[in-house]
Write a protein that holds these residues in place. Sequence first.
Motif, PDB file in Angstrom:
ATOM      1  N   LEU B  37       0.838  -1.202   0.000  1.00  0.00           N
ATOM      2  CA  LEU B  37       0.000   0.000   0.000  1.00  0.00           C
ATOM      3  C   LEU B  37       0.874   1.254   0.000  1.00  0.00           C
ATOM      4  O   LEU B  37       0.559   2.249  -0.648  1.00  0.00           O
ATOM      5  CB  LEU B  37      -0.929   0.005   1.219  1.00  0.00           C
ATOM      6  CG  LEU B  37      -2.053  -1.029   1.205  1.00  0.00           C
ATOM      7  CD1 LEU B  37      -2.928  -0.867   2.427  1.00  0.00           C
ATOM      8  CD2 LEU B  37      -2.897  -0.893  -0.048  1.00  0.00           C
ATOM      9  N   MET B  38       2.002   1.188   0.716  1.00  0.00           N
ATOM     10  CA  MET B  38       2.910   2.333   0.769  1.00  0.00           C
ATOM     11  C   MET B  38       3.498   2.636  -0.610  1.00  0.00           C
ATOM     12  O   MET B  38       3.672   3.785  -0.994  1.00  0.00           O
ATOM     13  CB  MET B  38       4.044   2.072   1.763  1.00  0.00           C
ATOM     14  CG  MET B  38       3.649   2.246   3.213  1.00  0.00           C
ATOM     15  SD  MET B  38       4.809   1.440   4.321  1.00  0.00           S
ATOM     16  CE  MET B  38       6.236   2.483   4.151  1.00  0.00           C
ATOM     17  N   LEU B 330      13.633   3.955   1.790  1.00  0.00           N
ATOM     18  CA  LEU B 330      14.000   3.462   0.465  1.00  0.00           C
ATOM     19  C   LEU B 330      13.191   4.142  -0.630  1.00  0.00           C
ATOM     20  O   LEU B 330      12.062   4.553  -0.407  1.00  0.00           O
ATOM     21  CB  LEU B 330      13.706   1.962   0.377  1.00  0.00           C
ATOM     22  CG  LEU B 330      14.661   1.027   1.079  1.00  0.00           C
ATOM     23  CD1 LEU B 330      14.179  -0.392   0.906  1.00  0.00           C
ATOM     24  CD2 LEU B 330      16.050   1.177   0.499  1.00  0.00           C
ATOM     25  N   SER B 331      13.790   4.235  -1.820  1.00  0.00           N
ATOM     26  CA  SER B 331      12.970   4.640  -2.953  1.00  0.00           C
ATOM     27  C   SER B 331      13.190   3.625  -4.061  1.00  0.00           C
ATOM     28  O   SER B 331      14.178   2.906  -4.078  1.00  0.00           O
ATOM     29  CB  SER B 331      13.307   6.052  -3.398  1.00  0.00           C
ATOM     30  OG  SER B 331      14.416   6.015  -4.243  1.00  0.00           O
ATOM     31  N   ILE B 343      10.354   6.075 -13.669  1.00  0.00           N
ATOM     32  CA  ILE B 343       9.879   6.986 -12.633  1.00  0.00           C
ATOM     33  C   ILE B 343      10.368   6.497 -11.276  1.00  0.00           C
ATOM     34  O   ILE B 343      10.357   5.298 -11.006  1.00  0.00           O
ATOM     35  CB  ILE B 343       8.341   7.132 -12.658  1.00  0.00           C
ATOM     36  CG1 ILE B 343       7.895   8.069 -11.549  1.00  0.00           C
ATOM     37  CG2 ILE B 343       7.633   5.804 -12.519  1.00  0.00           C
ATOM     38  CD1 ILE B 343       6.920   9.059 -11.969  1.00  0.00           C
ATOM     39  N   ALA B 344      10.856   7.436 -10.467  1.00  0.00           N
ATOM     40  CA  ALA B 344      11.339   7.080  -9.136  1.00  0.00           C
ATOM     41  C   ALA B 344      10.319   7.538  -8.111  1.00  0.00           C
ATOM     42  O   ALA B 344       9.776   8.623  -8.219  1.00  0.00           O
ATOM     43  CB  ALA B 344      12.679   7.757  -8.869  1.00  0.00           C
ATOM     44  N   PHE B 345      10.038   6.679  -7.149  1.00  0.00           N
ATOM     45  CA  PHE B 345       9.122   7.079  -6.084  1.00  0.00           C
ATOM     46  C   PHE B 345       9.498   6.327  -4.823  1.00  0.00           C
ATOM     47  O   PHE B 345      10.222   5.345  -4.869  1.00  0.00           O
ATOM     48  CB  PHE B 345       7.663   6.827  -6.471  1.00  0.00           C
ATOM     49  CG  PHE B 345       7.367   5.453  -6.999  1.00  0.00           C
ATOM     50  CD1 PHE B 345       7.628   5.133  -8.318  1.00  0.00           C
ATOM     51  CD2 PHE B 345       6.832   4.480  -6.175  1.00  0.00           C
ATOM     52  CE1 PHE B 345       7.355   3.865  -8.811  1.00  0.00           C
ATOM     53  CE2 PHE B 345       6.564   3.205  -6.668  1.00  0.00           C
ATOM     54  CZ  PHE B 345       6.825   2.898  -7.985  1.00  0.00           C
ATOM     55  N   SER B 346       9.016   6.826  -3.674  1.00  0.00           N
ATOM     56  CA  SER B 346       9.418   6.178  -2.428  1.00  0.00           C
ATOM     57  C   SER B 346       8.200   5.592  -1.725  1.00  0.00           C
ATOM     58  O   SER B 346       7.064   5.929  -2.030  1.00  0.00           O
ATOM     59  CB  SER B 346      10.135   7.169  -1.523  1.00  0.00           C
ATOM     60  OG  SER B 346       9.419   8.357  -1.478  1.00  0.00           O
ATOM     61  N   PHE B 347       8.461   4.701  -0.783  1.00  0.00           N
ATOM     62  CA  PHE B 347       7.402   4.121   0.029  1.00  0.00           C
ATOM     63  C   PHE B 347       6.860   5.225   0.934  1.00  0.00           C
ATOM     64  O   PHE B 347       7.619   5.869   1.649  1.00  0.00           O
ATOM     65  CB  PHE B 347       7.961   3.003   0.906  1.00  0.00           C
ATOM     66  CG  PHE B 347       8.450   1.809   0.151  1.00  0.00           C
ATOM     67  CD1 PHE B 347       7.625   0.706  -0.036  1.00  0.00           C
ATOM     68  CD2 PHE B 347       9.732   1.766  -0.364  1.00  0.00           C
ATOM     69  CE1 PHE B 347       8.072  -0.401  -0.729  1.00  0.00           C
ATOM     70  CE2 PHE B 347      10.181   0.652  -1.052  1.00  0.00           C
ATOM     71  CZ  PHE B 347       9.345  -0.429  -1.235  1.00  0.00           C
ATOM     72  N   THR B 348       5.554   5.434   0.908  1.00  0.00           N
ATOM     73  CA  THR B 348       4.984   6.518   1.705  1.00  0.00           C
ATOM     74  C   THR B 348       3.949   5.958   2.664  1.00  0.00           C
ATOM     75  O   THR B 348       2.983   5.321   2.239  1.00  0.00           O
ATOM     76  CB  THR B 348       4.319   7.555   0.783  1.00  0.00           C
ATOM     77  OG1 THR B 348       5.262   7.911  -0.227  1.00  0.00           O
ATOM     78  CG2 THR B 348       3.914   8.778   1.554  1.00  0.00           C
ATOM     79  N   LEU B 349       4.192   6.188   3.955  1.00  0.00           N
ATOM     80  CA  LEU B 349       3.257   5.696   4.969  1.00  0.00           C
ATOM     81  C   LEU B 349       2.238   6.788   5.257  1.00  0.00           C
ATOM     82  O   LEU B 349       2.591   7.868   5.707  1.00  0.00           O
ATOM     83  CB  LEU B 349       4.028   5.321   6.237  1.00  0.00           C
ATOM     84  CG  LEU B 349       3.242   4.575   7.311  1.00  0.00           C
ATOM     85  CD1 LEU B 349       2.729   3.255   6.783  1.00  0.00           C
ATOM     86  CD2 LEU B 349       4.105   4.331   8.529  1.00  0.00           C
ATOM     87  N   THR B 350       0.976   6.516   4.980  1.00  0.00           N
ATOM     88  CA  THR B 350      -0.066   7.510   5.252  1.00  0.00           C
ATOM     89  C   THR B 350      -0.888   7.023   6.447  1.00  0.00           C
ATOM     90  O   THR B 350      -0.903   5.834   6.753  1.00  0.00           O
ATOM     91  CB  THR B 350      -0.996   7.683   4.044  1.00  0.00           C
ATOM     92  OG1 THR B 350      -1.685   6.448   3.836  1.00  0.00           O
ATOM     93  CG2 THR B 350      -0.231   8.043   2.791  1.00  0.00           C
TER      94      THR B 350
END
Lengths: 384, 388
Positions: B37-38, B330-331, B343-350
């Motif tokens: 999900l992150m 980490l990304s 595309i670069a993106f990181s794990f995002t905890l919401t």
Amino acid sequence: MFFPLLVLRNAFRHKLRTTLTIVGIVVAIAAFGMLRTIVDAWYAGANASSSARLVTRSSVSLVFALPLNYAQKIRQVDGVTGVGWANWFGGVYVNERNFFAQFAISESYLDLYPEFVLSDDQRRAFLADRVGAIAGRKLADKYGWKVGDQIPLRGTIYPGTWTFNLRGIYDGAEEGTDTSTFFFHFAYLNESIKKQYPGRGDQAGVFIESLGNADDAAAVSSAIDATFRNSLAETLTETEKAFQLGFVAMSEAILLAIQAVSYVVIVIIMAVMANTMAMTARERYGEYATFKALGFSNGFVGMLIFAESLGISLLGGLLGAAATFPLADVFASTVGSILAGFKVSRETVMLQLLAALVIGVVAAAIPAWRAARVRIVDGLRAIG
Amino acid sequence: MAIPVNYIARNLVARRLTTALTAGGMALVVYVFATVLMLSAGLEQTLVATGQDDNVVVIRRGSQTEVQSGIARMQAAVVESLPEIALAADGRPLISKEPVVLINLPKRSSGKPANVVIRGVTQAGLALRPQVKLVEGRMFRPGTAEVIAGRSIADGFQGAGLGETLRFASRDWTIVGVFDAGHTAFDSEIWGDAEQMLQAFRRTGYSSLLFRLNDPAQFDAVKLFIESDPRLTLEAKREKRFYAEQSEALSKFISYLGTSISIIFSIGAVIGAAITMYASVASRTGEIGTLRALGFSRAAILVAFLGEALLLGLIGGIVGLAAASVMQALSISTTNFQTFAEIAFSFTLTPGIVIASLIFALAMGFVGGFLPAARAARMKIVDALRAA
């Protein structure tokens, strides 16, 4: 006879617990197999590609096309026996969810791909019809197309709605051949472009070359690229396999994640199985002490637990591996044509059984060690 | 009367190994659930954050991405003359006419090639994207073969670092600056002078237009004008919407795959919890009888055992979430198959993910604990006491 019977009786003493554990292992092993099969399917395209074919594209990136007259020059390179070209069309069929590959191909293209089996009648009908098209068996089955149907595609790269007459449905010569691609005439695309956008025509996305001898691949590739060095459109030629693997490498991060996750499920079930064995052994310390008091060795007691654990995990592993096959079929029919060649490989089955073996051994290790070392006095005193 | 919580918690402590193994299994499931999900949230956030509310992107009708699109100079001139476009300080309209192409670059880590977006921008293009800030080096000089690279590209691709050169379109381009676009899609792009790019790639038209509205409320009127003018075969989208759409397929793929994996995995963890709770009930038959004899109701027993299972789930959930939150450092960089570009993106905890993961963990505990708890509650006092 005594030992196996004892293990069997022990294993099914708590029927509910053993059944639950086996169900857990079946689910885990089947999930492990499915994930591996998904990863394998990603590589299927590359594995099915021939090493006796080369793909030439613009050295900048696939977005840039090459002049059509390169075909003549490529044909003159030593070792090249045939040249075809193709353009990625990228059209949308009805809506965006229905994704499949579409290529505008030269007439010579089909000669380079003997694995696409098309009957002579259909082939002739396709070549005779300027707006004709052919589709793979899997693709045609998915959308229920029949020969003679009209297929409209909304262009994303080439504007407008393009309608094609389906003139043939091809099959794969081998099991791994991908039959989910849609082909139509490059000439039709080219003429339409020339009419709409003067100056944009006579461009091919990729050239495909067949080789007389697959061992020449490296030499022929560099000869082709040397021909166009320092021109306005430099080329990059590689084997079809390397070309396909290039696509796979783009999603590598996701593939690695899926692979990592497939091992996580094994660890999860290992914890569950270890828990079962720990509880089982704890309840039976008294019995183990009795065995020892009767003169059975420490090793015998340890083996009892190992054999029970292995029995349960291997039974679960076998059932799980067996369940993977129908699951893969269901998955392939729901996901459809996106992943070509969705097959459970022998390697996957071996890994599943190996995983089951490891689960059984690891789960039994601590309980067996404890049971083997239990002192008779303590064991007899212990209450489950 | 309810059974004290203390009693419930102590039961878990009394059987440490079993508790740890069961909670550990659940923690792993929650970890997988949360990280997926992150990942999908990180991708969405990256692309949603890329767009500005009052910016409008114009591409050719039917083309889904900038790379597939093409806009003739004449068409661009028509759009440029729209009165709704905001003006810059120098009085010129805030519109950027940009060529966007993909080039193949090898990654630093694996040497394998991936597609990177090259965008030709103008002064207005920089003004339209205030989130982009140079962090190293300087801006490219218009009219030269100088480019600036986004943070993720400079770090991730060979030849894209500050001071290095890239060869594409028969020219050598020097990287004179590295920019940070604040975790947006622009971090994965290389920018140069628009006119230079057009010449180098032999393009006669642009790929996309980006402009700012005087007033965001005028969007519908502008959209109607652009899409109904027969000279323009273009479509207009709010920049925010445009980038959000580009993340849809990949983010859906990640979350579908991840959720189905988590659900399958959770079966294993639920079974683990059920085994533990059954054993817990079986070994405490005598205790249950005593509690019932003391006057605790069947409901109280049910609640006590369910509470134990829920607590087990909660421990697993918290441990799993803690492990997943480490992943934020980490990304990940991969190809978005909608745009065919890296595309670069990181794990995002919401907060939503935290709640979802905890509910998931509690649900696993509840499902695993319900049948054993029901068995405990159904026991007859006499039988239970005799069994002890």
